[in-house]
Design a protein around this motif. Sequence first.
Motif, mmCIF file in Angstrom:
data_model
loop_
_atom_site.group_PDB
_atom_site.id
_atom_site.type_symbol
_atom_site.label_atom_id
_atom_site.label_comp_id
_atom_site.label_asym_id
_atom_site.label_seq_id
_atom_site.Cartn_x
_atom_site.Cartn_y
_atom_site.Cartn_z
ATOM 1 N N PRO A 3 8.437 -3.489 -2.454
ATOM 2 C CA PRO A 3 7.656 -3.025 -1.304
ATOM 3 C C PRO A 3 6.445 -2.178 -1.681
ATOM 4 N N LEU A 6 3.176 -4.255 -2.046
ATOM 5 C CA LEU A 6 2.573 -4.956 -0.918
ATOM 6 C C LEU A 6 1.107 -4.566 -0.782
ATOM 7 N N ASP A 66 0.185 -12.605 -3.182
ATOM 8 C CA ASP A 66 1.472 -13.180 -2.771
ATOM 9 C C ASP A 66 1.557 -13.450 -1.277
ATOM 10 N N HIS A 97 4.022 -3.857 8.675
ATOM 11 C CA HIS A 97 5.279 -3.895 7.926
ATOM 12 C C HIS A 97 6.441 -4.209 8.855
ATOM 13 N N ASP A 99 10.802 -5.903 8.583
ATOM 14 C CA ASP A 99 12.028 -5.862 7.804
ATOM 15 C C ASP A 99 11.914 -6.772 6.589
ATOM 16 N N GLY A 100 11.614 -6.186 5.437
ATOM 17 C CA GLY A 100 11.516 -6.947 4.191
ATOM 18 C C GLY A 100 10.284 -7.813 4.076
ATOM 19 N N ARG A 101 9.267 -7.548 4.899
ATOM 20 C CA ARG A 101 8.064 -8.365 4.877
ATOM 21 C C ARG A 101 6.883 -7.569 5.408
ATOM 22 N N ASP A 103 3.117 -8.591 7.434
ATOM 23 C CA ASP A 103 2.151 -9.543 7.959
ATOM 24 C C ASP A 103 0.763 -9.044 7.584
ATOM 25 N N VAL A 126 2.145 -13.919 5.502
ATOM 26 C CA VAL A 126 3.229 -12.982 5.294
ATOM 27 C C VAL A 126 3.460 -12.786 3.798
ATOM 28 N N VAL A 127 3.840 -11.562 3.446
ATOM 29 C CA VAL A 127 4.264 -11.233 2.096
ATOM 30 C C VAL A 127 5.692 -10.726 2.213
ATOM 31 N N PHE A 128 6.599 -11.348 1.464
ATOM 32 C CA PHE A 128 7.993 -10.927 1.503
ATOM 33 C C PHE A 128 8.246 -9.905 0.412
ATOM 34 N N ALA A 129 8.907 -8.829 0.784
ATOM 35 C CA ALA A 129 9.197 -7.754 -0.173
ATOM 36 C C ALA A 129 10.482 -8.059 -0.925
#
Length: 129
Positions: A3, A6, A66, A97, A99-101, A103, A126-129
Motif C-alpha cells: 500500500p 500506491l 501498476d 483508496h 479495501d486493498g485497492r 482507483d 485500479v491499482v491493487f495493494a
Amino acid sequence: MNPADLPEEGTVVRHERTFTREEVREFADLSGDRGTHHEERDEQGRLLVHGLLTATLPTKIGGDLDVLAREMTFEFRRPVHTGERIVCEVTVADVEHGDGRADVTAPFVCHNGDGELVLSGSFDGVVFA
C-alpha cells in the motif's frame, strides 16, 4: 503491491521515446493497419507513426504505476513521424483508496521536440495493494 507503493495524487511521471521505421512496420504487421501513410516515406524519409503506437507512451507509464486500466481517452492532436523525440507526461490527478485497492485517474500530454502537443487524454483504472 505494498500500500505504501500506491501512486499519490500529484505524482508526475515522464517517458520519452523516438519511434523508428522498423517499429512502425512491426506495428503495421501486428495491427493490420497498412494505410499508405504508414508505409510510404515522406520527402524527409520519415514514416507517419500510428496513433495507437504513439498511445503506447501513456500506457507504458500506467503499467509502471501498476494501473489496470478501465477507461482510456485519446485526442490525437498532431501527426508524429519516425525520428521525432516524443515526451509524455502523466499526472496522477485523483486517488481514491478502498479495501486493498486504489482507483486512479490520470491525464496525460505528449509533446514533440518543438513543444507541440501531439497527443492528450487520460486514463482511469485500479491499482491493487
